[in-house]
Design an enzyme around this catalytic site. Structure first.
Site, PDB file in Angstrom:
ATOM      1  N   ASP A 130       0.808  -1.227   0.000  1.00  0.00           N
ATOM      2  CA  ASP A 130       0.000   0.000   0.000  1.00  0.00           C
ATOM      3  C   ASP A 130       0.841   1.276   0.000  1.00  0.00           C
ATOM      4  O   ASP A 130       0.311   2.380   0.131  1.00  0.00           O
ATOM      5  CB  ASP A 130      -0.959   0.022   1.205  1.00  0.00           C
ATOM      6  CG  ASP A 130      -0.243  -0.287   2.523  1.00  0.00           C
ATOM      7  OD1 ASP A 130       0.902   0.164   2.696  1.00  0.00           O
ATOM      8  OD2 ASP A 130      -0.817  -1.011   3.354  1.00  0.00           O
ATOM      9  N   ARG A 181       1.299   7.008   0.426  1.00  0.00           N
ATOM     10  CA  ARG A 181       0.517   6.004   1.158  1.00  0.00           C
ATOM     11  C   ARG A 181      -0.885   6.049   0.593  1.00  0.00           C
ATOM     12  O   ARG A 181      -1.573   7.063   0.659  1.00  0.00           O
ATOM     13  CB  ARG A 181       0.515   6.313   2.652  1.00  0.00           C
ATOM     14  CG  ARG A 181      -0.333   5.361   3.511  1.00  0.00           C
ATOM     15  CD  ARG A 181       0.179   3.932   3.408  1.00  0.00           C
ATOM     16  NE  ARG A 181      -0.433   3.065   4.406  1.00  0.00           N
ATOM     17  CZ  ARG A 181      -1.615   2.464   4.281  1.00  0.00           C
ATOM     18  NH1 ARG A 181      -2.340   2.662   3.176  1.00  0.00           N
ATOM     19  NH2 ARG A 181      -2.062   1.676   5.235  1.00  0.00           N
ATOM     20  N   ASP A 222      -5.411  -1.162   3.237  1.00  0.00           N
ATOM     21  CA  ASP A 222      -4.353  -1.680   4.106  1.00  0.00           C
ATOM     22  C   ASP A 222      -3.988  -3.081   3.624  1.00  0.00           C
ATOM     23  O   ASP A 222      -4.870  -3.899   3.363  1.00  0.00           O
ATOM     24  CB  ASP A 222      -4.847  -1.720   5.556  1.00  0.00           C
ATOM     25  CG  ASP A 222      -3.729  -1.983   6.541  1.00  0.00           C
ATOM     26  OD1 ASP A 222      -2.553  -1.751   6.195  1.00  0.00           O
ATOM     27  OD2 ASP A 222      -4.025  -2.431   7.669  1.00  0.00           O
ATOM     28  N   THR A 223      -2.703  -3.331   3.490  1.00  0.00           N
ATOM     29  CA  THR A 223      -2.227  -4.652   3.070  1.00  0.00           C
ATOM     30  C   THR A 223      -1.434  -5.294   4.202  1.00  0.00           C
ATOM     31  O   THR A 223      -0.971  -4.601   5.117  1.00  0.00           O
ATOM     32  CB  THR A 223      -1.348  -4.565   1.813  1.00  0.00           C
ATOM     33  OG1 THR A 223      -0.230  -3.707   2.078  1.00  0.00           O
ATOM     34  CG2 THR A 223      -2.131  -4.037   0.628  1.00  0.00           C
ATOM     35  N   GLU A 245       1.468  -6.804   6.596  1.00  0.00           N
ATOM     36  CA  GLU A 245       2.727  -6.166   6.967  1.00  0.00           C
ATOM     37  C   GLU A 245       3.939  -7.008   6.584  1.00  0.00           C
ATOM     38  O   GLU A 245       3.979  -8.208   6.797  1.00  0.00           O
ATOM     39  CB  GLU A 245       2.747  -5.922   8.488  1.00  0.00           C
ATOM     40  CG  GLU A 245       3.873  -5.043   8.957  1.00  0.00           C
ATOM     41  CD  GLU A 245       3.806  -3.646   8.356  1.00  0.00           C
ATOM     42  OE1 GLU A 245       4.785  -3.267   7.681  1.00  0.00           O
ATOM     43  OE2 GLU A 245       2.796  -2.960   8.531  1.00  0.00           O
ATOM     44  N   ARG A 247       4.392  10.791   4.789  1.00  0.00           N
ATOM     45  CA  ARG A 247       3.970  10.169   3.534  1.00  0.00           C
ATOM     46  C   ARG A 247       2.756  10.909   2.970  1.00  0.00           C
ATOM     47  O   ARG A 247       1.873  11.325   3.725  1.00  0.00           O
ATOM     48  CB  ARG A 247       3.628   8.695   3.763  1.00  0.00           C
ATOM     49  CG  ARG A 247       4.783   7.874   4.291  1.00  0.00           C
ATOM     50  CD  ARG A 247       4.389   6.428   4.557  1.00  0.00           C
ATOM     51  NE  ARG A 247       3.345   6.329   5.572  1.00  0.00           N
ATOM     52  CZ  ARG A 247       2.887   5.161   6.053  1.00  0.00           C
ATOM     53  NH1 ARG A 247       3.395   4.017   5.600  1.00  0.00           N
ATOM     54  NH2 ARG A 247       1.947   5.137   6.977  1.00  0.00           N
TER      55      ARG A 247
END
Length: 267
Positions: free
Chosen positions: A40, A54, A59-60, A62, A105
């Site tokens: 992401d 970002r 959300d992907t 970790e 970001r």
């Protein structure tokens, strides 16, 4: 009074419907691809400056946090994003609320050849809807995309309990790793084996009463017979002939010092 009612109704309508794109998000800004940080997060070049993006509302798993183990589908999400962006024409777009997070970001909607990459990551099952703050322009659209990916059990949705439905992120315990669902193996049809001819079991060194498959049923002399029956045959054998039993002891072409015994009937 009538005009006041009409004004009130119009005001309510404008409050219900979302603002137009020109008011909700900025114009698209061209950028050039540099590299992928994870599923992401991307580095791009804006003019002569490299910045980190970002992607909003997704959300992907970790893969870069030193305090956490690499989560399932984290590496795959990064590789998929890299292949999706590498040769595409990229543009980014800010939501007109907060433009950067606390890490500096840039919070953006990213486009590859005018297709929303945020949505593509959710559609392919590599990302979930998450990272939700004040920027919510595409939230409902992404939720619809997520619903389809979840129904199809794509990638992150293929692991029961992996996506945290009560909050952000993913639930992963490396001490008790989740198992990715694999397709059930197709059962192979059993192939019937051809029956093999059993050799007659006989007591070695003694004349036999059993026929050997493929052997001639008559023999010219004992030399020919002993090629198949080296110890001779009994009177019960199909190849027994009186001419081969000169001493008339019920044994034909037998070895010396062998006499007929009743058990030989089954030998």
């Amino acid at each position: 009074m009538k005009h006041l009612k009409i004004f009130t109704i119009l005001l309510l309508l404008f409050s219900i419907y979302p603002a137009s794109e020109s008011h909700a998000i900025s114009k698209k800004i061209p950028v050039k691809y540099v590299s992928v940080v994870d599923g992401d997060t991307v580095r791009v070049k804006q003019g002569n400056k490299v910045i980190t993006l970002r992607m909003l509302l997704i959300d992907t798993p970790e893969s870069k946090d030193p305090k956490k183990p690499v989560q399932p589908y984290a590496v795959e999400a990064g590789k998929y994003l890299d292949s999706y962006l590498r040769n595409a024409k990229l543009t980014m777009q800010y939501d007109n609320n907060q433009k950067k997070d606390r890490y500096g970001r840039h919070l953006v909607y990213l486009y590859a050849n005018n297709r929303l990459v945020n949505d593509e990551m959710v559609r392919s099952g590599y990302a979930r809807v998450g990272y939700i703050y004040s920027q919510k322009y595409y939230l409902n659209a992404l939720k619809k995309t997520q619903s389809i990916a979840k129904t199809k059990k794509l990638r992150i949705w293929s692991i029961p309990g992996y996506v945290n439905t009560r909050g952000e992120g993913f639930i992963y315990n490396p001490k008790k790793p989740v198992v990715k669902q694999a397709p059930k193996p197709v059962a192979k049809k059993a192939v019937a084996k051809k029956p093999t001819a059993k050799k007659p079991v006989t007591k070695a060194g003694y004349p036999t009463s059993k026929y050997r498959k493929g052997a001639p049923k008559t023999f010219k002399n004992c030399s020919a017979m002993k090629k198949y029956y080296p110890y001779g045959v009994t009177i019960h054998h199909i190849s027994y002939a009186k001419k081969h039993d000169r001493d008339k002891d019920k044994l034909a072409c037998e070895a010396t010092k062998i006499s007929y015994q009743t058990w030989m009937k089954n030998n």
